[in-house]
Design a protein around this motif. Sequence first.
Motif, PDB file in Angstrom:
ATOM      1  N   SER A  33      -2.423  -2.135  -0.966  1.00  0.00           N
ATOM      2  CA  SER A  33      -2.581  -3.469  -1.545  1.00  0.00           C
ATOM      3  C   SER A  33      -3.779  -4.141  -0.906  1.00  0.00           C
ATOM      4  CB  SER A  33      -1.319  -4.297  -1.320  1.00  0.00           C
ATOM      5  OG  SER A  33      -1.079  -4.438   0.060  1.00  0.00           O
ATOM      6  N   PRO A  34      -4.364  -5.139  -1.607  1.00  0.00           N
ATOM      7  CA  PRO A  34      -5.492  -5.872  -1.019  1.00  0.00           C
ATOM      8  C   PRO A  34      -5.047  -6.635   0.223  1.00  0.00           C
ATOM      9  CG  PRO A  34      -5.351  -6.241  -3.393  1.00  0.00           C
ATOM     10  CD  PRO A  34      -4.101  -5.560  -2.987  1.00  0.00           C
ATOM     11  N   ALA A  35      -5.874  -6.583   1.257  1.00  0.00           N
ATOM     12  CA  ALA A  35      -5.617  -7.366   2.473  1.00  0.00           C
ATOM     13  C   ALA A  35      -6.294  -8.717   2.386  1.00  0.00           C
ATOM     14  CB  ALA A  35      -6.092  -6.609   3.709  1.00  0.00           C
ATOM     15  N   GLY A  36      -6.965  -8.980   1.322  1.00  0.00           N
ATOM     16  CA  GLY A  36      -7.641 -10.253   1.089  1.00  0.00           C
ATOM     17  C   GLY A  36      -7.735 -10.480  -0.404  1.00  0.00           C
ATOM     18  N   SER A  38      -8.782 -10.140  -4.278  1.00  0.00           N
ATOM     19  CA  SER A  38      -9.236  -9.010  -5.092  1.00  0.00           C
ATOM     20  C   SER A  38     -10.487  -9.364  -5.895  1.00  0.00           C
ATOM     21  CB  SER A  38      -8.115  -8.571  -6.034  1.00  0.00           C
ATOM     22  OG  SER A  38      -7.739  -9.638  -6.881  1.00  0.00           O
ATOM     23  N   ALA A  51     -11.246  -5.449   1.606  1.00  0.00           N
ATOM     24  CA  ALA A  51     -10.230  -5.118   2.604  1.00  0.00           C
ATOM     25  C   ALA A  51      -8.939  -4.679   1.934  1.00  0.00           C
ATOM     26  CB  ALA A  51      -9.961  -6.319   3.512  1.00  0.00           C
ATOM     27  N   VAL A  52      -8.370  -3.570   2.448  1.00  0.00           N
ATOM     28  CA  VAL A  52      -7.103  -3.057   1.943  1.00  0.00           C
ATOM     29  C   VAL A  52      -6.163  -2.817   3.114  1.00  0.00           C
ATOM     30  CG1 VAL A  52      -8.157  -1.962  -0.066  1.00  0.00           C
ATOM     31  CG2 VAL A  52      -7.880  -0.647   2.028  1.00  0.00           C
ATOM     32  N   SER A  53      -4.888  -2.693   2.786  1.00  0.00           N
ATOM     33  CA  SER A  53      -3.865  -2.290   3.747  1.00  0.00           C
ATOM     34  C   SER A  53      -2.936  -1.321   3.048  1.00  0.00           C
ATOM     35  CB  SER A  53      -3.089  -3.506   4.269  1.00  0.00           C
ATOM     36  OG  SER A  53      -2.396  -4.131   3.219  1.00  0.00           O
ATOM     37  N   SER A  55       0.830   1.281   3.551  1.00  0.00           N
ATOM     38  CA  SER A  55       2.058   1.541   4.300  1.00  0.00           C
ATOM     39  C   SER A  55       2.799   2.667   3.617  1.00  0.00           C
ATOM     40  CB  SER A  55       2.925   0.273   4.354  1.00  0.00           C
ATOM     41  OG  SER A  55       3.291  -0.128   3.045  1.00  0.00           O
ATOM     42  N   ASN A  97      -9.410   1.733   8.457  1.00  0.00           N
ATOM     43  CA  ASN A  97      -8.177   1.482   7.698  1.00  0.00           C
ATOM     44  C   ASN A  97      -8.353   1.716   6.205  1.00  0.00           C
ATOM     45  OD1 ASN A  97      -9.799  -0.651   7.078  1.00  0.00           O
ATOM     46  ND2 ASN A  97      -8.268  -2.236   7.447  1.00  0.00           N
ATOM     47  N   SER A  99     -10.771   0.303   4.259  1.00  0.00           N
ATOM     48  CA  SER A  99     -11.518  -0.753   3.590  1.00  0.00           C
ATOM     49  C   SER A  99     -12.960  -0.315   3.369  1.00  0.00           C
ATOM     50  CB  SER A  99     -11.478  -2.038   4.416  1.00  0.00           C
ATOM     51  OG  SER A  99     -10.143  -2.460   4.605  1.00  0.00           O
ATOM     52  N   THR A 127      -5.319   0.230  -6.009  1.00  0.00           N
ATOM     53  CA  THR A 127      -5.513  -1.186  -6.289  1.00  0.00           C
ATOM     54  C   THR A 127      -6.979  -1.397  -6.638  1.00  0.00           C
ATOM     55  OG1 THR A 127      -5.160  -3.435  -5.493  1.00  0.00           O
ATOM     56  CG2 THR A 127      -6.022  -1.875  -3.908  1.00  0.00           C
TER      57      THR A 127
END
Length: 701
Positions: A33-36, A38, A51-53, A55, A97, A99, A127
Amino acid sequence: MTLLDEFKRLNAFFLPILLIFTCQGARSDLLVSPAGPSQVNAVAGSNVTLAVSFSGAPDPAVTWLMSDLPVVTWTINSPAPPDIPLNSRKVLRIELNGSLTFVNVPLNYTSNYTVEMTKSGLGKSSTTFTLKVFETIHNVTLSAQPDLVVEGSQRFTLQYRMQQGVIEEQMWFFGGVEINTNSRYLVEDRSLVILRPNRNDTGRYTVSLTNPFSSETAHMNVTVLYGPDEPTLEASPAQPFYVSGASLSLSCRADGLPPPTAEWAFGGRTLSGSRGGVLNLTNVQTSQGGVYTCTLLNEQTKEQRRQSTSLNIYEKPPDDPMCSVQSANNVDLQYDCRWSGGTPHAQLSFPELSNTSIGAGNFSLTVTASDNLNGRTVACAAHHPIQQNECNVTASSPVEFLPAVRTTVDSEGRIVVTIHCVSEASPKAAVSWSKGGQAVAVGATHQISSDTTRLRIRDYNVSNFLLQNYTCTCRNPLGSQRREVQLRGPSISDSSLFPNQDGTIVTLTWEVPPTSVVTGFDIQMKGPDILKKNRNGTQTRGGSNRFHTIQQKPGSARSADIFSLDPKLTYRFRVIPKARMAEGEPSEVHRIGPGEGLSGSAIAGIAAGIPCSLLFLLLLGGFIYFCVYCSKNKGRQTRYPRSRAVEKAITTQTDTTPHNLLTGGLKSPPDYNRLQQTPSERSVALPSFVPPPPVRVATTV
């Protein structure tokens, strides 16, 4: 409850929860998912990161796509370098990570970017981002094609130019109002097209260019050339006269090049606010009727033309006629009708009351109050040249009413009782107050409101409330209504108890008589105390066999909520009404809980005593059986001849009492002497029963 039972209860509670979390933890999915945001905007030449994250899986494989073209491929934490096209290596950089970072991002990198992460056995997750790269806007200018704008031409165009910049939005304005594409305007890329221009298109045009990092505006004044020719004056809407309060416009038109300026004059004064030869008049009044003159002037040729028109304005009375009825000396009725203003004034009358009385503007008619006017609707006829109207009024005697009693406590702690008496009536009923047949004297103790509807009693003494009888009388010329108010001490008329579904919360409600003087309520409880927490955080509980106060409520309260009850225990509740320190009779006692029943120790004693009782009865039955058995064996023993002396001794015995062994559980032999007596015979002594002589029996062995 024993320690084993408590352990079983906790085990039954926590075991399902542990199984749920165990089952949930057994499955996890890869999620990215986006960490910031989109939607990312960037200035050309700056650094920006998508930025992405993720899990659900360690070290997934990452692929970044620009539109549908892969630009970066890498496995997170892999020692191998990421796979990036040669022409993008100076711009694109992948982070640890996953990104994606753009270094000195160029304009041509504006696109949609999709990141895909895969892990063997866990599927794929992706994403999408949108990256827009902008340049700041500089040096915007406007130009017109053609240079001269003539009314009736096919079109003319306004275009903008700029030194640099990327435009995200352009907006055009004329006279401060935004222009959108319609039948007269075409908003195109970098231009505004005005179709079939006319004199009304003369004015200031503005273009506003914006992007997320900068904005610029440019202005240009455009003049449409025409006239002037012979002016034409028109009123809109066209009518022989206008009603006061209406809106209209006077227009003055003429052809000319360059466009002439128009000026309106009225009563020797120049009027401001005209635009393009149009004078807008709103909410006109009769004073604005007269001759209006329009003057047209060509600024370049200095040629002038004038034209005049007359405006007739009539005024009607504002709003609608209003009717009312008043009390005249509390004996007669005064009917009023008002419809002020207007030119001329409206003619007013009450045809049902008088055929000859007529007034203008404001009209009043006084008549003697009578029963046939009570509840009768009377109409006022209002006549005006522009409009005819009417209003209605109904006179009525006071109706029955219920006094309202309100109790408060002033700043000095004294009880203040307010009695409110209002009866619907027309004209409005005047209220008078009396106590014990005499009018209430206004002073420190009694105060009457300015409209006479409220009586305020200060420092009220609850102890002698039975003597506090007040009477309020509502009166107008058509009749009166009288109510006596006997103030009561604190009391409760009804109460109820409503538990919640679990039995842990109850709501206690109550009602108070309308004339009861109450300043507060004590909520009382009898039974085990409500659970409380001590300083150590543990819950404690006490108990009481007497009612004690657990809450205090103000006089306006009619309900109370009681929390933290144990549904396994029995509680009793009641409400005590109070007037300061004086207490009234408590409400009905309400009980909640399973009932009195047996205590736990008593139930345990009974449970333990039942087996012991059964064992005791079993032993007792065995003992009786043993005694009977021994008696039978003794009777079966062989009898030997006895001497006559012994037999004689036996036969002379007069005691007929059965053997001791036969008295336990057996009845004594009947008294035959008493059974054979008649009621008359039993009143005298009879000879006692003598048994027959014994018979000797000899047994030969």
